[in-house]
Scaffold this active site. Structure first.
Site, mmCIF file in Angstrom:
data_model
loop_
_atom_site.group_PDB
_atom_site.id
_atom_site.type_symbol
_atom_site.label_atom_id
_atom_site.label_comp_id
_atom_site.label_asym_id
_atom_site.label_seq_id
_atom_site.Cartn_x
_atom_site.Cartn_y
_atom_site.Cartn_z
ATOM 1 N N LYS A 1 20.614 50.745 -9.448
ATOM 2 C CA LYS A 1 22.049 50.854 -9.721
ATOM 3 C C LYS A 1 22.170 51.900 -10.824
ATOM 4 C CE LYS A 1 26.421 49.212 -9.595
ATOM 5 N NZ LYS A 1 27.279 49.158 -8.409
ATOM 6 N N PRO B 1 28.653 36.482 7.039
ATOM 7 C CA PRO B 1 29.797 35.584 6.883
ATOM 8 C C PRO B 1 30.003 35.237 5.414
ATOM 9 C CG PRO B 1 27.881 34.314 7.514
ATOM 10 C CD PRO B 1 27.442 35.765 7.475
ATOM 11 N N ARG B 2 30.977 34.401 5.147
ATOM 12 C CA ARG B 2 31.159 33.919 3.783
ATOM 13 C C ARG B 2 29.946 33.075 3.392
ATOM 14 N NH1 ARG B 2 34.794 36.042 0.438
ATOM 15 N NH2 ARG B 2 35.297 34.039 -0.503
#
Length: 236
Positions: free
Chosen positions: A40, A212-213
């Site tokens: 990052k 998905p969640r």
């Protein structure tokens, strides 16, 4: 870098799920017995700790990096305000520069890792400074791009515009991942499938999975659960 896999991770917008997907891809690679490194380069919204500024996204990538490496390697530019990185850098009396950032990452990119992912910030056109964009790092390093599509109302437009920008910059879309942000977006199963079919038809890269969640709150557990829904890009 011919024997390794290096990718730049971008998203259709801020909070599209770049970190979840980047961490999950690293977790997928680890399950496959591969070595990993998550980077990052620039992070705002960091928290002050006894060890210095720490960013939650960078720490998630760090959790899935194997063999382990130090925080400064993963996140060399950390800023406290949760604002656009170039503005956070200005407030810290620092100017981000493409050449300097490329040189900073060079030692990490020379490490012998099977999979390396570099996570951007925000969407594709997030500024690095007044005349450079963070996405130019991907161009400078000639990295294929993985696009994280935040699945919600409006994502079809955002995904196609981002893919067009990536192509216009001369880069390959190695694949895309759908990350369900709004449960309502999948409430109508037939309509949900039509939306996914549309994305598959218009985006030039393959779908690497639909996440998905995920209910887990621990970033490490979320990444491992999301990894079950993903596969790594195929390397020629």
């Amino acid at each position: 870098m011919s024997n390794m896999r290096h990718y730049f991770i971008t998203g259709t917008d801020t909070d599209a799920g770049k970190t979840l997907v980047a961490s999950a891809l690293l977790a997928r690679a680890r399950l496959d017995g591969l070595t990993t490194l998550g980077l990052k380069p620039v992070a705002s919204g960091c928290e002050a700790t006894a060890e210095g500024l720490r960013n939650a996204d960078a720490l998630s990538l760090m959790d899935q990096t194997y063999p382990a490496t130090d925080y400064a390697t993963i996140n060399p530019h950390a800023f406290e305000p949760a604002i656009a990185p170039h503005l956070a850098a200005q407030r810290a009396g620092c100017k981000l520069d493409l050449e300097q950032l490329t040189q900073t990452l060079k030692p990490a990119l020379e490490q012998a890792r099977d999979l390396v992912v570099i996570e951007g910030a925000g969407g594709w056109r997030v500024p690095l400074n007044t005349n450079q964009y963070l996405a130019e790092l991907a161009s400078r390093l000639e990295l294929p791009v993985i696009l994280v599509v935040g699945l919600k109302l409006g994502c079809l437009n955002h995904a196609q515009l981002t893919a067009e920008a990536i192509k216009a910059d001369g880069l390959e879309l190695a694949g895309w991942v759908g990350n369900l942000l709004d449960p309502g977006f999948s409430a109508d199963e037939a309509l949900y499938k039509e939306n996914l079919d549309h994305l598959t038809g218009v985006l030039p890269g393959p779908c690497l999975g639909i996440v998905p969640r995920i209910s887990a709150t621990c970033p490490c557990e979320r990444a491992k659960k999301a990894a079950d829904y993903l596969h790594l890009p195929i390397i020629d």
